[in-house]
Motif scaffolding. Structure first.
Motif, PDB file in Angstrom:
ATOM      1  N   VAL A 291       9.246  -3.526  16.734  1.00 45.43           N
ATOM      2  CA  VAL A 291       9.651  -4.962  16.593  1.00 45.43           C
ATOM      3  C   VAL A 291       8.522  -5.626  15.554  1.00 45.43           C
ATOM      4  O   VAL A 291       8.749  -6.237  14.767  1.00 45.43           O
ATOM      5  CB  VAL A 291       9.740  -5.792  17.965  1.00 45.43           C
ATOM      6  N   THR A 292       7.322  -5.201  15.673  1.00 42.42           N
ATOM      7  CA  THR A 292       6.236  -5.545  14.869  1.00 42.42           C
ATOM      8  C   THR A 292       6.586  -4.987  13.599  1.00 42.42           C
ATOM      9  O   THR A 292       6.366  -5.899  12.418  1.00 42.42           O
ATOM     10  CB  THR A 292       4.985  -4.821  15.233  1.00 42.42           C
ATOM     11  N   LEU A 293       7.146  -3.904  13.186  1.00 43.82           N
ATOM     12  CA  LEU A 293       7.517  -3.227  12.085  1.00 43.82           C
ATOM     13  C   LEU A 293       8.431  -4.269  11.494  1.00 43.82           C
ATOM     14  O   LEU A 293       8.450  -4.622  10.269  1.00 43.82           O
ATOM     15  CB  LEU A 293       7.905  -1.963  12.001  1.00 43.82           C
ATOM     16  N   TYR A 294       9.448  -4.468  12.265  1.00 40.26           N
ATOM     17  CA  TYR A 294      10.469  -5.339  11.740  1.00 40.26           C
ATOM     18  C   TYR A 294      10.009  -6.784  11.314  1.00 40.26           C
ATOM     19  O   TYR A 294      10.599  -7.574  10.483  1.00 40.26           O
ATOM     20  CB  TYR A 294      11.691  -5.613  12.576  1.00 40.26           C
ATOM     21  N   GLY A 295       8.931  -7.061  11.966  1.00 42.39           N
ATOM     22  CA  GLY A 295       8.416  -8.464  11.526  1.00 42.39           C
ATOM     23  C   GLY A 295       7.877  -8.420  10.031  1.00 42.39           C
ATOM     24  O   GLY A 295       7.706  -9.711   9.524  1.00 42.39           O
ATOM     25  N   THR A 296       7.829  -7.315   9.466  1.00 45.48           N
ATOM     26  CA  THR A 296       7.096  -7.264   8.002  1.00 45.48           C
ATOM     27  C   THR A 296       8.398  -7.965   7.256  1.00 45.48           C
ATOM     28  O   THR A 296       8.182  -8.304   6.027  1.00 45.48           O
ATOM     29  CB  THR A 296       6.896  -5.933   7.548  1.00 45.48           C
ATOM     30  N   LEU A 297       9.636  -7.930   7.637  1.00 50.00           N
ATOM     31  CA  LEU A 297      10.857  -8.548   6.989  1.00 50.00           C
ATOM     32  C   LEU A 297      10.567 -10.167   6.750  1.00 50.00           C
ATOM     33  O   LEU A 297      11.142 -10.613   5.825  1.00 50.00           O
ATOM     34  CB  LEU A 297      12.112  -8.062   7.673  1.00 50.00           C
ATOM     35  N   THR A 298       9.923 -10.764   7.826  1.00 53.74           N
ATOM     36  CA  THR A 298      10.044 -12.294   7.846  1.00 53.74           C
ATOM     37  C   THR A 298       9.167 -12.992   7.064  1.00 53.74           C
ATOM     38  O   THR A 298       9.193 -14.201   6.836  1.00 53.74           O
ATOM     39  CB  THR A 298       9.720 -12.572   9.304  1.00 53.74           C
ATOM     40  N   GLY A 299       8.095 -12.254   6.336  1.00 44.94           N
ATOM     41  CA  GLY A 299       7.332 -13.014   5.451  1.00 44.94           C
ATOM     42  C   GLY A 299       6.155 -13.673   6.096  1.00 44.94           C
ATOM     43  O   GLY A 299       5.737 -14.772   5.614  1.00 44.94           O
ATOM     44  N   VAL A 300       5.847 -13.413   7.440  1.00 43.16           N
ATOM     45  CA  VAL A 300       4.699 -14.238   8.049  1.00 43.16           C
ATOM     46  C   VAL A 300       3.453 -13.158   8.507  1.00 43.16           C
ATOM     47  O   VAL A 300       3.714 -11.887   8.292  1.00 43.16           O
ATOM     48  CB  VAL A 300       5.259 -14.890   9.341  1.00 43.16           C
ATOM     49  N   PRO A 301       2.299 -13.752   8.567  1.00 47.08           N
ATOM     50  CA  PRO A 301       1.168 -12.898   8.628  1.00 47.08           C
ATOM     51  C   PRO A 301       1.481 -12.043  10.331  1.00 47.08           C
ATOM     52  O   PRO A 301       2.053 -12.446  11.374  1.00 47.08           O
ATOM     53  CB  PRO A 301      -0.152 -13.825   8.985  1.00 47.08           C
ATOM     54  N   ILE A 302       0.760 -10.906  10.459  1.00 45.69           N
ATOM     55  CA  ILE A 302       0.847 -10.034  11.590  1.00 45.69           C
ATOM     56  C   ILE A 302      -0.647 -10.024  11.963  1.00 45.69           C
ATOM     57  O   ILE A 302      -1.523  -9.336  11.132  1.00 45.69           O
ATOM     58  CB  ILE A 302       1.722  -8.938  11.338  1.00 45.69           C
ATOM     59  N   GLU A 351       2.156  -8.702  -0.537  1.00 43.90           N
ATOM     60  CA  GLU A 351       3.157  -7.706  -1.315  1.00 43.90           C
ATOM     61  C   GLU A 351       2.956  -6.407  -0.700  1.00 43.90           C
ATOM     62  O   GLU A 351       4.055  -5.659  -0.523  1.00 43.90           O
ATOM     63  CB  GLU A 351       2.490  -7.620  -2.823  1.00 43.90           C
ATOM     64  N   GLU A 352       1.806  -6.245   0.096  1.00 41.85           N
ATOM     65  CA  GLU A 352       1.877  -4.941   0.933  1.00 41.85           C
ATOM     66  C   GLU A 352       2.644  -4.935   1.901  1.00 41.85           C
ATOM     67  O   GLU A 352       3.249  -3.971   2.294  1.00 41.85           O
ATOM     68  CB  GLU A 352       0.460  -5.026   1.387  1.00 41.85           C
ATOM     69  N   TYR A 353       2.913  -6.050   2.478  1.00 37.71           N
ATOM     70  CA  TYR A 353       3.972  -6.044   3.742  1.00 37.71           C
ATOM     71  C   TYR A 353       5.501  -5.892   3.119  1.00 37.71           C
ATOM     72  O   TYR A 353       6.281  -5.120   3.768  1.00 37.71           O
ATOM     73  CB  TYR A 353       4.006  -7.626   4.395  1.00 37.71           C
ATOM     74  N   GLY A 354       5.660  -6.417   2.110  1.00 37.78           N
ATOM     75  CA  GLY A 354       6.908  -6.302   1.324  1.00 37.78           C
ATOM     76  C   GLY A 354       7.256  -4.652   0.985  1.00 37.78           C
ATOM     77  O   GLY A 354       8.367  -4.260   1.222  1.00 37.78           O
ATOM     78  N   ALA A 355       5.930  -4.169   0.571  1.00 37.58           N
ATOM     79  CA  ALA A 355       6.144  -2.634   0.299  1.00 37.58           C
ATOM     80  C   ALA A 355       6.472  -1.823   1.648  1.00 37.58           C
ATOM     81  O   ALA A 355       7.194  -0.823   1.767  1.00 37.58           O
ATOM     82  CB  ALA A 355       5.101  -2.057  -0.479  1.00 37.58           C
ATOM     83  N   ILE A 356       5.953  -2.286   2.640  1.00 43.40           N
ATOM     84  CA  ILE A 356       6.126  -1.720   3.979  1.00 43.40           C
ATOM     85  C   ILE A 356       7.337  -1.852   4.485  1.00 43.40           C
ATOM     86  O   ILE A 356       8.081  -1.157   4.996  1.00 43.40           O
ATOM     87  CB  ILE A 356       4.975  -2.175   4.999  1.00 43.40           C
ATOM     88  N   ALA A 358       9.980  -2.234   2.871  1.00 40.36           N
ATOM     89  CA  ALA A 358      11.022  -1.710   1.894  1.00 40.36           C
ATOM     90  C   ALA A 358      10.975  -0.152   2.400  1.00 40.36           C
ATOM     91  O   ALA A 358      12.078   0.532   2.177  1.00 40.36           O
ATOM     92  CB  ALA A 358      10.434  -1.483   0.516  1.00 40.36           C
ATOM     93  N   ARG A 359      10.085   0.362   3.303  1.00 43.41           N
ATOM     94  CA  ARG A 359      10.235   1.464   3.833  1.00 43.41           C
ATOM     95  C   ARG A 359      11.107   1.862   5.300  1.00 43.41           C
ATOM     96  O   ARG A 359      11.340   2.738   5.686  1.00 43.41           O
ATOM     97  CB  ARG A 359       8.839   2.024   3.968  1.00 43.41           C
ATOM     98  N   ILE A 360      11.564   0.765   5.620  1.00 45.22           N
ATOM     99  CA  ILE A 360      12.303   0.778   6.607  1.00 45.22           C
ATOM    100  C   ILE A 360      13.730   1.424   6.452  1.00 45.22           C
ATOM    101  O   ILE A 360      14.118   2.072   7.381  1.00 45.22           O
ATOM    102  CB  ILE A 360      12.627  -0.724   7.294  1.00 45.22           C
ATOM    103  N   THR A 361      14.495   1.221   5.352  1.00 42.12           N
ATOM    104  CA  THR A 361      15.525   1.814   4.918  1.00 42.12           C
ATOM    105  C   THR A 361      15.551   1.998   3.434  1.00 42.12           C
ATOM    106  O   THR A 361      15.129   1.136   2.575  1.00 42.12           O
ATOM    107  CB  THR A 361      16.713   0.791   5.431  1.00 42.12           C
ATOM    108  N   SER A 362      16.355   3.111   3.088  1.00 39.21           N
ATOM    109  CA  SER A 362      16.575   3.245   1.450  1.00 39.21           C
ATOM    110  C   SER A 362      18.019   2.748   1.383  1.00 39.21           C
ATOM    111  O   SER A 362      18.410   2.926   0.190  1.00 39.21           O
ATOM    112  CB  SER A 362      16.242   4.845   1.247  1.00 39.21           C
ATOM    113  N   GLU A 363      18.514   2.195   2.086  1.00 36.81           N
ATOM    114  CA  GLU A 363      19.913   1.838   1.990  1.00 36.81           C
ATOM    115  C   GLU A 363      19.978   0.431   2.494  1.00 36.81           C
ATOM    116  O   GLU A 363      20.819  -0.040   3.400  1.00 36.81           O
ATOM    117  CB  GLU A 363      20.974   2.610   2.819  1.00 36.81           C
ATOM    118  N   PRO A 364      19.237  -0.353   1.585  1.00 33.59           N
ATOM    119  CA  PRO A 364      19.263  -2.004   2.172  1.00 33.59           C
ATOM    120  C   PRO A 364      20.658  -2.669   2.002  1.00 33.59           C
ATOM    121  O   PRO A 364      20.994  -2.424   0.947  1.00 33.59           O
ATOM    122  CB  PRO A 364      18.114  -2.513   1.188  1.00 33.59           C
TER     123      PRO A 364
END
Length: 422
Positions: A291-302, A351-356, A358-364
């Motif tokens: 769930v925390t990793l999916y949080g990188t999709l939301t554009g908010v601080p973690i 930008e770092e969260y965005g790069a992370i 992007a590693r969730i799936t290679s078939e977005p």
């Protein structure tokens, strides 16, 4: 719960005179736990409206099976007892965990039940990545599944290391949670309104995986700090992994968090859809779970309350997040740390969260399309003549309703005498 009646003969088959539509392809959904069931729901829903297919459910024994029967009942699924299901033959089976699947008589699709393959487990002197080992893919000496579903092409390297014989049946399909969350991000305002958040109010989502090294594993230290966060312009929602609820019991978890509920903190029940809550959040306090990793999709601080190196797959995006997100400090107030992580996020981490992420799936955006192609290929059927949809998430109930439900069931609820907004 609905049950398909069966003959008691050696070859178990549905009793045809009790069925209206006969001669269908039969798909068995193996639901070990609530998280597994939710993940599989994103798969079997792709068979929706196809009159050529009958979907049935079974629940094998599992130590974290609490809530599975209720989940299937809410779906209205036709249920086969486990001891009956293992004596029948099916055209296809779906599972997100290995327990007992060696007994299933069907071509099997094995799926991950969370984001990527984030965790590693140590058994004796051996450490392996959970979900990619021979124990996970060929349990009990079963032959290889018909398909091993992977979210990212990088996972092929992990599979080649831990179970190379499975590479011929591996398929990079994508991640359904990623796709549905991304499709739902434009509705963030609607989710916030549905949750009862007013203009200018901030929502902090506190999320935890399960296990002694999770955020909840340190709840004694975290709990008083959560109470510190409660203000009139700030709301807090706690999302605890269903395995915690199942392992300790719902009454016990709610009892441990009773003071949070009295102070107006929402404790999200394990059966709820946490994804819309995560999208609505302004800050996430989390750990090394999906769930925390999916949080990188939301554009908010973690802010990481826990990130145990020994449990994180070093090749996973969770490891990258552990190196990037600020870690909770016991020496400073939680409120001041949230202010700091917000500033750092906007200065350095976006930008770092965005790069992370992007590693969730290679078939977005392509999970539904790819998964449906795999399903129908193994069933030997042509796909329906319409696109496989990726639907936005439904609106959640108000945060206050979860606190109210706790009060009705367990005898406590928001403390209206504190002056704290629920």
């Amino acid at each position: 719960m609905t049950a398909l009646r069966v003959f008691e003969g050696r070859q178990q088959q549905p009793l045809r005179e009790w069925l209206t539509l006969t001669g269908r392809k039969r798909v068995l959904v193996v639901v070990h736990t609530v998280p597994y069931g939710k993940r599989l729901q994103e798969v079997f829903c792709l068979l929706e409206s196809d009159l050529r297919v009958q979907v049935v459910f079974t629940a094998p024994p599992h130590p974290f099976s609490d809530g599975v029967a209720r989940l299937i009942e809410r779906l209205g699924g036709a249920v086969l007892p486990w001891e009956v299901a293992v004596r029948m033959e099916f055209d296809l089976a779906l599972a997100a965990g290995p327990r007992g699947v060696e007994q299933i008589r069907a071509p099997l699709i094995m799926l991950p039940h969370g984001a990527n393959f984030l965790k590693r487990v140590t058994e004796g002197a051996v450490t392996r990545v959970a979900g990619l080992g021979r124990q996970d893919l060929t349990p009990g000496g079963r032959g290889l599944p018909a398909a091993v579903v992977l979210p990212h092409r990088d996972d092929l390297a992990g599979l080649a290391y831990s179970c190379p014989e499975a590479l011929p049946v591996a398929t990079v399909v994508g991640d359904p949670v990623h796709d549905r969350m991304v499709a739902s991000l434009p509705r963030r305002g609607a989710y916030r309104r549905a949750l009862g958040l007013g203009k200018g109010e901030k929502l902090i989502a506190v999320v935890s995986t399960w296990g002694s090294r999770s955020s909840f594993g340190a709840i004694e230290a975290l709990l008083p700090r959560l109470l510190e966060l409660v203000r009139r312009n700030r709301k807090v929602a706690v999302l605890v992994h269903p395995n915690v609820w199942s392992g300790h019991g719902a009454w016990q978890v709610r009892a441990w968090l009773a003071q949070c509920v009295r102070r107006g903190i929402a404790v999200v029940p394990p059966e709820a859809d946490w994804r819309s809550v995560l999208i609505a959040a302004d800050t996430i306090i989390g750990d090394h779970g999906s769930v925390t990793l999916y949080g990188t999709l939301t554009g908010v601080p973690i802010l990481l309350a826990a990130s145990p190196e020994q449990e994180i797959n070093p090749a996973s995006p969770a490891a990258a997040l552990a190196r990037t997100a600020p870690a909770l400090s016991p020496a400073h107030s939680l409120a001041s740390q949230l202010t700091y992580v917000a500033a750092e996020y906007h200065r350095h981490h976006r930008e770092e969260y965005g790069a992370i992420a992007a590693r969730i799936t290679s078939e977005p955006g392509r999970f539904s399309r790819n998964m449906r192609r795999l399903l129908y290929g193994l069933l030997g059927l042509g796909q329906p003549a319409h696109p496989a949809p990726t639907r936005p998430l439904p609106l959640p109930p108000p945060l206050a309703s979860w606190s109210a439900a706790s009060g009705e069931r367990y005898g406590y609820g928001p403390d209206t005498g504190t002056g704290v907004s629920a």
